[in-house]
Design a protein around this motif. Structure first.
Motif, PDB file in Angstrom:
ATOM      1  N   MET B   1     -17.757  38.975  -4.307  1.00 57.80           N
ATOM      2  CA  MET B   1     -17.752  38.031  -3.196  1.00 57.80           C
ATOM      3  C   MET B   1     -17.319  36.632  -3.654  1.00 57.80           C
ATOM      4  O   MET B   1     -16.483  35.985  -3.046  1.00 57.80           O
ATOM      5  CB  MET B   1     -19.161  37.974  -2.597  1.00 57.80           C
ATOM      6  CG  MET B   1     -19.284  37.022  -1.432  1.00 57.80           C
ATOM      7  SD  MET B   1     -21.043  36.803  -1.050  1.00 57.80           S
ATOM      8  CE  MET B   1     -21.000  35.272  -0.170  1.00 57.80           C
ATOM      9  N   ILE B   2     -17.888  36.227  -4.802  1.00 55.91           N
ATOM     10  CA  ILE B   2     -17.536  34.906  -5.324  1.00 55.91           C
ATOM     11  C   ILE B   2     -16.070  34.891  -5.745  1.00 55.91           C
ATOM     12  O   ILE B   2     -15.331  33.947  -5.460  1.00 55.91           O
ATOM     13  CB  ILE B   2     -18.452  34.527  -6.505  1.00 55.91           C
ATOM     14  CG1 ILE B   2     -19.883  34.349  -6.005  1.00 55.91           C
ATOM     15  CG2 ILE B   2     -17.976  33.238  -7.186  1.00 55.91           C
ATOM     16  CD1 ILE B   2     -20.911  34.100  -7.086  1.00 55.91           C
ATOM     17  N   ALA B   3     -15.655  35.983  -6.391  1.00 55.33           N
ATOM     18  CA  ALA B   3     -14.259  36.059  -6.838  1.00 55.33           C
ATOM     19  C   ALA B   3     -13.306  36.017  -5.651  1.00 55.33           C
ATOM     20  O   ALA B   3     -12.278  35.326  -5.672  1.00 55.33           O
ATOM     21  CB  ALA B   3     -14.051  37.331  -7.650  1.00 55.33           C
ATOM     22  N   ASP B   4     -13.643  36.765  -4.576  1.00 55.14           N
ATOM     23  CA  ASP B   4     -12.806  36.750  -3.369  1.00 55.14           C
ATOM     24  C   ASP B   4     -12.711  35.342  -2.806  1.00 55.14           C
ATOM     25  O   ASP B   4     -11.620  34.864  -2.442  1.00 55.14           O
ATOM     26  CB  ASP B   4     -13.413  37.677  -2.296  1.00 55.14           C
ATOM     27  CG  ASP B   4     -13.115  39.143  -2.601  1.00 55.14           C
ATOM     28  OD1 ASP B   4     -12.295  39.370  -3.525  1.00 55.14           O
ATOM     29  OD2 ASP B   4     -13.706  40.023  -1.956  1.00 55.14           O
ATOM     30  N   ALA B   5     -13.894  34.701  -2.698  1.00 53.74           N
ATOM     31  CA  ALA B   5     -13.936  33.347  -2.133  1.00 53.74           C
ATOM     32  C   ALA B   5     -13.094  32.398  -2.976  1.00 53.74           C
ATOM     33  O   ALA B   5     -12.367  31.546  -2.451  1.00 53.74           O
ATOM     34  CB  ALA B   5     -15.388  32.853  -2.074  1.00 53.74           C
ATOM     35  N   LEU B   7     -10.508  33.210  -4.864  1.00 54.31           N
ATOM     36  CA  LEU B   7      -9.075  33.491  -4.673  1.00 54.31           C
ATOM     37  C   LEU B   7      -8.581  32.912  -3.353  1.00 54.31           C
ATOM     38  O   LEU B   7      -7.495  32.329  -3.269  1.00 54.31           O
ATOM     39  CB  LEU B   7      -8.836  34.997  -4.729  1.00 54.31           C
ATOM     40  CG  LEU B   7      -8.943  35.626  -6.128  1.00 54.31           C
ATOM     41  CD1 LEU B   7      -8.828  37.151  -6.058  1.00 54.31           C
ATOM     42  CD2 LEU B   7      -7.861  35.065  -7.054  1.00 54.31           C
ATOM     43  N   GLN B   8      -9.408  33.066  -2.306  1.00 49.92           N
ATOM     44  CA  GLN B   8      -9.030  32.501  -0.995  1.00 49.92           C
ATOM     45  C   GLN B   8      -8.944  30.966  -1.093  1.00 49.92           C
ATOM     46  O   GLN B   8      -8.069  30.355  -0.469  1.00 49.92           O
ATOM     47  CB  GLN B   8     -10.069  32.886   0.058  1.00 49.92           C
ATOM     48  CG  GLN B   8      -9.964  34.331   0.521  1.00 49.92           C
ATOM     49  CD  GLN B   8     -11.087  34.682   1.501  1.00 49.92           C
ATOM     50  OE1 GLN B   8     -11.505  33.855   2.303  1.00 49.92           O
ATOM     51  NE2 GLN B   8     -11.589  35.901   1.402  1.00 49.92           N
ATOM     52  N   THR B 188     -18.895  16.319   3.339  1.00 47.65           N
ATOM     53  CA  THR B 188     -19.658  16.825   4.493  1.00 47.65           C
ATOM     54  C   THR B 188     -19.158  18.214   4.882  1.00 47.65           C
ATOM     55  O   THR B 188     -19.939  19.069   5.302  1.00 47.65           O
ATOM     56  CB  THR B 188     -19.560  15.855   5.691  1.00 47.65           C
ATOM     57  OG1 THR B 188     -18.184  15.691   6.047  1.00 47.65           O
ATOM     58  CG2 THR B 188     -20.171  14.508   5.375  1.00 47.65           C
ATOM     59  N   ALA B 189     -17.855  18.430   4.739  1.00 46.07           N
ATOM     60  CA  ALA B 189     -17.295  19.751   5.056  1.00 46.07           C
ATOM     61  C   ALA B 189     -17.837  20.797   4.083  1.00 46.07           C
ATOM     62  O   ALA B 189     -18.177  21.919   4.483  1.00 46.07           O
ATOM     63  CB  ALA B 189     -15.771  19.699   5.000  1.00 46.07           C
ATOM     64  N   GLY B 197     -21.762  29.811   5.281  1.00 43.11           N
ATOM     65  CA  GLY B 197     -21.336  30.961   4.490  1.00 43.11           C
ATOM     66  C   GLY B 197     -19.828  31.040   4.324  1.00 43.11           C
ATOM     67  O   GLY B 197     -19.286  32.012   3.804  1.00 43.11           O
ATOM     68  N   GLU B 198     -19.087  30.015   4.761  1.00 41.60           N
ATOM     69  CA  GLU B 198     -17.621  29.973   4.615  1.00 41.60           C
ATOM     70  C   GLU B 198     -17.278  29.401   3.232  1.00 41.60           C
ATOM     71  O   GLU B 198     -16.857  28.258   3.088  1.00 41.60           O
ATOM     72  CB  GLU B 198     -17.006  29.082   5.706  1.00 41.60           C
ATOM     73  CG  GLU B 198     -17.202  29.573   7.119  1.00 41.60           C
ATOM     74  CD  GLU B 198     -16.311  30.764   7.438  1.00 41.60           C
ATOM     75  OE1 GLU B 198     -15.375  31.045   6.648  1.00 41.60           O
ATOM     76  OE2 GLU B 198     -16.555  31.420   8.459  1.00 41.60           O
ATOM     77  N   LEU B 199     -17.489  30.258   2.237  1.00 37.55           N
ATOM     78  CA  LEU B 199     -17.400  29.742   0.880  1.00 37.55           C
ATOM     79  C   LEU B 199     -15.975  29.395   0.459  1.00 37.55           C
ATOM     80  O   LEU B 199     -15.772  28.525  -0.382  1.00 37.55           O
ATOM     81  CB  LEU B 199     -17.993  30.756  -0.094  1.00 37.55           C
ATOM     82  CG  LEU B 199     -19.497  30.983   0.078  1.00 37.55           C
ATOM     83  CD1 LEU B 199     -20.002  31.988  -0.951  1.00 37.55           C
ATOM     84  CD2 LEU B 199     -20.270  29.687  -0.044  1.00 37.55           C
TER      85      LEU B 199
END
Lengths: 238, 232
Positions: B1-5, B7-8, B188-189, B197-199
């Motif tokens: 999950m962290i890796a995906d986030a 990469l995104q 703030t963003a 949860g929008e990592l």
């Protein structure tokens, strides 16, 4: 106090009458009276703590006396050389021109005059160098150029050559003499007996905040009258 | 999950995503303006403290030093109260606007620049006071010269002020309101996107923020080194 040679008259350039200066309970100057006439070259001699630097700073208006009266030329007509010259973080030319621009002189004229003075001091080739990158001797010559460019009536020097190599000492001394030939009166503090002999026409010997002897240079070195002066000269000789 | 986030996040940064870039641009504008205005207030203030013989000098030094530890949320709260509709500055209409955020950041940044500038100027004053006195400079001339002689150190302080402003979150959150497209800045963003949860977006902005702070610090470090070499 033994005072034989100096000519005392009413047209003294600098006159101190019973000047006292204290810091807290410590008395640095204890009733100094002195007249210095135009054109003289006066060496202030004495051990550390004798009050030489304090006397110069008083004359230059950097500090004020607690008692007594002091008459000296306006600060704008004086120039002071320090042991470690405070140089601006600018190039050599700008350091000299600064002294003139701060008195309202136009930039072009100030730079022209500064270049002439740098030439007299043998610093023309270094005019664009950063002042703080110069050697100790060059820095002191630059400080002297900055003093000279304002054509001071009175030049004060506080052990200005104390940290310089012998060759630089002689160069700075030559420039100081040149300045005196142009009309400046010189008062300088030094521990260098040879320098006092080479430059001074008159010696003011101080000890513990008092003037002990005030005589011509030749007379002082040939026949020191006080035990303090004899001890001082002997120690210096060692 | 962290890796995906992660990469995104990299994709968002490398594609110069417009949403990300608008947040970054607003952050730079708000913090840049705050640092500049803060410097315009702080430098004369520091210069005054260095030159004055007023009885206010010592209390002002204590106040400036104490202000270094000013908690941003307290500044946010006070500015919020000042700018709220019923507050003394409510008529300005700055609450939940970039102007209000700049105002809050100026309050945070000014003491930092002023306290550090005072030290820089005082050191220089110590070095030059005999020269200035022997050249018979007026106080105004002395001050001008001091500011000029310390210009590079003061520039580094400006960067430090900017670094503090751009990394600040509490005050701008309270005063700006974190409104999308209007008062949303990087910090703030990041706080909001993380809580949602929008990592990916949070990480993208985090990377840019770290990059900016790093660039500022590297610039300040090398500027100091180059200048020391040149003027030492």
């Amino acid at each position: 106090m033994r005072s034989t040679a100096p000519v005392q008259n009413n047209s003294a350039l600098v006159e101190l009458v019973r000047v006292r200066y204290r810091v807290g309970d410590t008395e640095i100057l204890r009733g100094v009276s002195l007249q210095i006439n135009p054109g003289e070259r006066v060496a202030l001699l004495g051990a550390n703590g004798a009050g030489k630097t304090t006397l110069l700073r008083l004359i230059n208006g950097l500090i004020s006396s607690n008692e007594g009266t002091l008459a000296s030329p306006p600060v704008a007509l004086q120039a002071m050389l320090f042991q470690k010259p405070p140089l601006l973080r600018r190039n050599v030319l700008d350091n000299v021109a600064f002294a003139l621009k701060s008195r309202g002189m136009a930039e072009t004229e100030a730079e022209q005059l500064s270049m002439q003075t740098l030439s007299r001091c043998g610093l023309t080739g270094l005019s664009q160098r950063y002042a703080r990158a110069l050697s100790g001797g060059e820095q002191q010559k630059l400080a002297l150029a900055r003093a000279w460019v304002t054509r001071p009536t009175l030049l004060l020097a506080d052990e200005a050559t104390a940290s310089l190599a012998p060759a630089a000492v002689h160069e700075v001394e030559r420039l100081m003499l040149d300045m005196c030939e142009q009309g400046s009166t010189l008062i300088f503090a030094t521990h260098n007996r040879g320098q006092a002999k080479r430059l001074a026409t008159r010696i003011v010997f101080m000890s513990a905040g008092r003037v002990i002897e005030d005589r011509t240079a030749d007379d002082f070195f040939a026949n020191p009258a006080s035990q303090e002066a004899i001890d001082y000269i002997n120690v210096e000789r060692v | 999950m962290i890796a995906d986030a992660f990469l995104q996040a990299l994709a968002l940064v490398s594609s110069f995503d417009p949403a990300v870039m608008s947040i970054v641009w607003l952050s730079l504008k708000v913090s840049g303006a705050a640092a500049l205005i803060g410097a315009l207030i702080a430098l004369p203030l520091a210069a005054w403290v260095v030159q004055t013989r007023s009885l206010l000098r010592e209390p002002m030094i204590v106040l400036l030093n104490a202000s270094l530890g000013l908690p941003p949320v307290i500044v946010g709260l006070v500015v919020y109260l000042l700018l709220s509709r019923t507050g003394p500055m409510g008529a300005l209409g700055w609450l939940f606007t970039p102007a209000g955020m700049i105002f809050a950041q100026v309050i945070l940044v000014t003491p930092i620049i002023a306290a550090l500038a005072r030290q820089v100027l005082e050191d220089a004053q110590q070095e030059y006071q005999d020269l200035f006195a022997s050249l018979a400079l007026s106080r105004w001339q002395s001050l001008q010269t001091l500011l000029f002689e310390t210009r590079f150190s003061l520039l580094v302080l400006l960067l430090a002020g900017f670094g503090r402003a751009i990394a600040e979150v509490g005050a701008v959150m309270m005063v700006g309101g974190n409104i999308a497209g209007h008062t949303r800045v990087m910090t703030t963003a990041i706080a909001l996107e993380t809580s949602k949860g929008e990592l990916a977006l949070a990480l993208a902005l985090g990377l840019i923020l770290i990059f900016i702070v790093l660039v500022i610090n590297i610039a300040a470090h090398y500027a100091r080194q180059v200048l020391r070499r040149r003027y030492a």
